[in-house]
Write a protein that holds these residues in place. Structure first.
Motif, PDB file in Angstrom:
ATOM      1  N   GLN A 146     -11.019 -19.933  -9.359  1.00  0.00           N
ATOM      2  CA  GLN A 146     -11.093 -19.970  -7.909  1.00  0.00           C
ATOM      3  C   GLN A 146      -9.759 -20.484  -7.373  1.00  0.00           C
ATOM      4  N   MET A 147      -9.162 -19.742  -6.431  1.00  0.00           N
ATOM      5  CA  MET A 147      -7.859 -20.114  -5.893  1.00  0.00           C
ATOM      6  C   MET A 147      -7.964 -21.085  -4.718  1.00  0.00           C
ATOM      7  N   SER A 148      -9.190 -21.339  -4.273  1.00  0.00           N
ATOM      8  CA  SER A 148      -9.380 -22.275  -3.168  1.00  0.00           C
ATOM      9  C   SER A 148     -10.822 -22.759  -3.161  1.00  0.00           C
ATOM     10  N   ASP A 149     -11.074 -23.742  -2.317  1.00  0.00           N
ATOM     11  CA  ASP A 149     -12.394 -24.370  -2.214  1.00  0.00           C
ATOM     12  C   ASP A 149     -13.111 -23.865  -0.975  1.00  0.00           C
ATOM     13  N   GLU A 150     -14.329 -23.405  -1.153  1.00  0.00           N
ATOM     14  CA  GLU A 150     -15.141 -22.920  -0.034  1.00  0.00           C
ATOM     15  C   GLU A 150     -16.142 -23.958   0.455  1.00  0.00           C
ATOM     16  N   SER A 151     -16.327 -25.018  -0.304  1.00  0.00           N
ATOM     17  CA  SER A 151     -17.405 -25.962   0.003  1.00  0.00           C
ATOM     18  C   SER A 151     -17.138 -26.795   1.255  1.00  0.00           C
ATOM     19  N   TRP A 152     -15.886 -26.810   1.761  1.00  0.00           N
ATOM     20  CA  TRP A 152     -15.630 -27.550   3.007  1.00  0.00           C
ATOM     21  C   TRP A 152     -16.341 -26.908   4.195  1.00  0.00           C
ATOM     22  N   LEU A 153     -16.783 -25.662   4.021  1.00  0.00           N
ATOM     23  CA  LEU A 153     -17.553 -24.991   5.069  1.00  0.00           C
ATOM     24  C   LEU A 153     -18.983 -25.508   5.157  1.00  0.00           C
ATOM     25  N   THR A 154     -19.362 -26.341   4.208  1.00  0.00           N
ATOM     26  CA  THR A 154     -20.720 -26.879   4.158  1.00  0.00           C
ATOM     27  C   THR A 154     -20.715 -28.365   4.513  1.00  0.00           C
ATOM     28  N   ALA A 155     -21.887 -28.953   4.490  1.00  0.00           N
ATOM     29  CA  ALA A 155     -22.011 -30.387   4.789  1.00  0.00           C
ATOM     30  C   ALA A 155     -21.654 -31.251   3.591  1.00  0.00           C
ATOM     31  N   SER A 156     -21.458 -30.623   2.417  1.00  0.00           N
ATOM     32  CA  SER A 156     -21.181 -31.385   1.201  1.00  0.00           C
ATOM     33  C   SER A 156     -19.972 -30.806   0.467  1.00  0.00           C
ATOM     34  N   PRO A 157     -18.760 -31.075   0.948  1.00  0.00           N
ATOM     35  CA  PRO A 157     -17.565 -30.533   0.293  1.00  0.00           C
ATOM     36  C   PRO A 157     -17.345 -31.131  -1.084  1.00  0.00           C
ATOM     37  N   GLN A 158     -16.967 -30.292  -2.062  1.00  0.00           N
ATOM     38  CA  GLN A 158     -16.691 -30.801  -3.404  1.00  0.00           C
ATOM     39  C   GLN A 158     -15.363 -31.549  -3.436  1.00  0.00           C
ATOM     40  N   ASN A 159     -14.477 -31.253  -2.486  1.00  0.00           N
ATOM     41  CA  ASN A 159     -13.276 -32.046  -2.274  1.00  0.00           C
ATOM     42  C   ASN A 159     -13.532 -32.931  -1.065  1.00  0.00           C
ATOM     43  N   PRO A 160     -13.846 -34.213  -1.245  1.00  0.00           N
ATOM     44  CA  PRO A 160     -14.240 -35.067  -0.120  1.00  0.00           C
ATOM     45  C   PRO A 160     -13.112 -35.369   0.849  1.00  0.00           C
ATOM     46  N   LEU A 161     -11.875 -34.998   0.505  1.00  0.00           N
ATOM     47  CA  LEU A 161     -10.758 -35.195   1.439  1.00  0.00           C
ATOM     48  C   LEU A 161     -10.717 -34.114   2.521  1.00  0.00           C
ATOM     49  N   ALA A 162     -11.420 -33.001   2.309  1.00  0.00           N
ATOM     50  CA  ALA A 162     -11.295 -31.830   3.175  1.00  0.00           C
ATOM     51  C   ALA A 162     -12.134 -31.952   4.444  1.00  0.00           C
ATOM     52  N   VAL A 163     -11.851 -32.989   5.240  1.00  0.00           N
ATOM     53  CA  VAL A 163     -12.570 -33.213   6.499  1.00  0.00           C
ATOM     54  C   VAL A 163     -11.593 -33.455   7.650  1.00  0.00           C
ATOM     55  N   GLY A 164     -10.296 -33.197   7.415  1.00  0.00           N
ATOM     56  CA  GLY A 164      -9.266 -33.558   8.382  1.00  0.00           C
ATOM     57  C   GLY A 164      -9.347 -32.844   9.713  1.00  0.00           C
ATOM     58  N   GLN A 165     -10.014 -31.681   9.763  1.00  0.00           N
ATOM     59  CA  GLN A 165     -10.114 -30.959  11.030  1.00  0.00           C
ATOM     60  C   GLN A 165     -11.004 -31.684  12.032  1.00  0.00           C
ATOM     61  N   TYR A 166     -11.783 -32.645  11.562  1.00  0.00           N
ATOM     62  CA  TYR A 166     -12.684 -33.390  12.451  1.00  0.00           C
ATOM     63  C   TYR A 166     -12.102 -34.738  12.902  1.00  0.00           C
TER      64      TYR A 166
END
Length: 297
Positions: free
Chosen positions: A207-227
């Motif tokens: 996988q070249m990128s993470d899709e889980s940030w689109l959900t309520a439970s991102p596998q990369n917990p840092l991926a919340v910066g847009q909020y």
């Protein structure tokens, strides 16, 4: 009626810098867009090497924590597998977790991995600002000044690439210094575009990128910066945006945790990411605030 008009004006004043058609009409007349930085070198609060090491350290910890699910990837990377097995053995000795237990289930949540690795966790919750909606908080631990505390996820667009329809009513578009745009919206058309690009770029089990940030439970917990919300007179900025181009030697097996993907895969260039770096020490319970219009001096 006047109160409603004032509220609409305030909403537009905050949103217009993220509305691509407005940016196109006003870019020449007004140099201040989302951010204005005199020189790209002055955008660096910390070095690119420090950003790289933080992401590498965090992603390796997430990979080890999810080691039992990485079999397909590791089968194609025997040398990398040996390295991770050595790291896993050291980690098991340190945490006193047996190989059997580690292989049968995930030992920690992504948030716990972040806490054990960097000493803090961040998560989304209702903002302390009125009418601001969702915000981002340090929920556990302590974040020293000059630390990467989150990432801005989304689809990366070059200047000439189409983003008009994605920008309509979208408060999550971030403009980089060189005009590159990152669409961090996790809903609607923006969500569909990101998921489509991610599937397009998948290489077998990689996988070249993470899709889980689109959900309520991102596998990369840092991926919340847009909020992370814009600062106010009462709430000063405690983090700032910093652009980071992912180097070509970034480990292939760890790209599954990168929350960004390019819109056009034919362009050969480094993936643009944006991280948020702390401007001061931040304690547990504090909300993160940045400034969409920061002039870096």
């Amino acid at each position: 009626a006047r109160a409603l008009l004032r509220a609409l004006r305030r909403r537009w004043a905050a949103y217009k810098y993220r509305f691509v058609p407005w940016l196109a009409l006003n870019l020449r007349r007004q140099r201040r867009t989302l951010r204005y930085v005199p020189e790209s070198s002055q955008d660096k609060i910390i070095s690119d090497e420090d950003v790289f090491e933080t992401l590498l350290k965090t992603f390796k910890a997430l990979f080890l924590n999810d080691f039992s699910r990485q079999a397909d990837i590791l089968a194609l990377l025997p040398e990398v597998k040996c390295q991770y097995l050595e790291l896993l053995t050291l980690e098991q000795k340190r945490s006193k977790v047996t190989s059997c237990n580690r292989g049968s289930q995930q030992a920690f949540s992504p948030e716990e991995v972040l806490l054990n690795t960097l000493g803090f966790t961040v998560s989304r919750d209702r903002s302390s600002l009125e009418s601001a909606g969702t915000g981002v908080f340090v929920t556990k631990g302590f974040v020293p000044k000059g630390t990467v505390v989150s990432m801005y996820p989304g689809t990366v667009y070059r200047k000439h690439e189409p983003i008009f329809f994605q920008s309509l009513g979208n408060p999550f578009i971030f403009r980089c210094i060189d005009g590159i745009l990152i669409d961090g919206n996790d809903k609607g058309l923006s969500r569909s575009v990101y998921r489509s690009c991610r599937r397009r770029d998948q290489l077998g089990p990689f996988q070249m990128s993470d899709e889980s940030w689109l959900t309520a439970s991102p596998q990369n917990p840092l991926a919340v910066g847009q909020y992370v919300n814009n600062c106010s007179h009462e709430k000063a900025a405690n983090v700032c945006y910093q652009e980071f181009d992912v180097p070509g030697h970034f480990p292939l097996e760890l790209k599954q945790y990168l929350p960004n993907i390019v819109y056009n895969h034919d362009i050969e260039s480094h993936l643009r990411c944006v991280v948020l770096v702390t401007l001061r020490d931040i304690k547990q319970g504090e909300e993160l605030f940045s400034n969409y219009y920061t002039v870096v001096r």
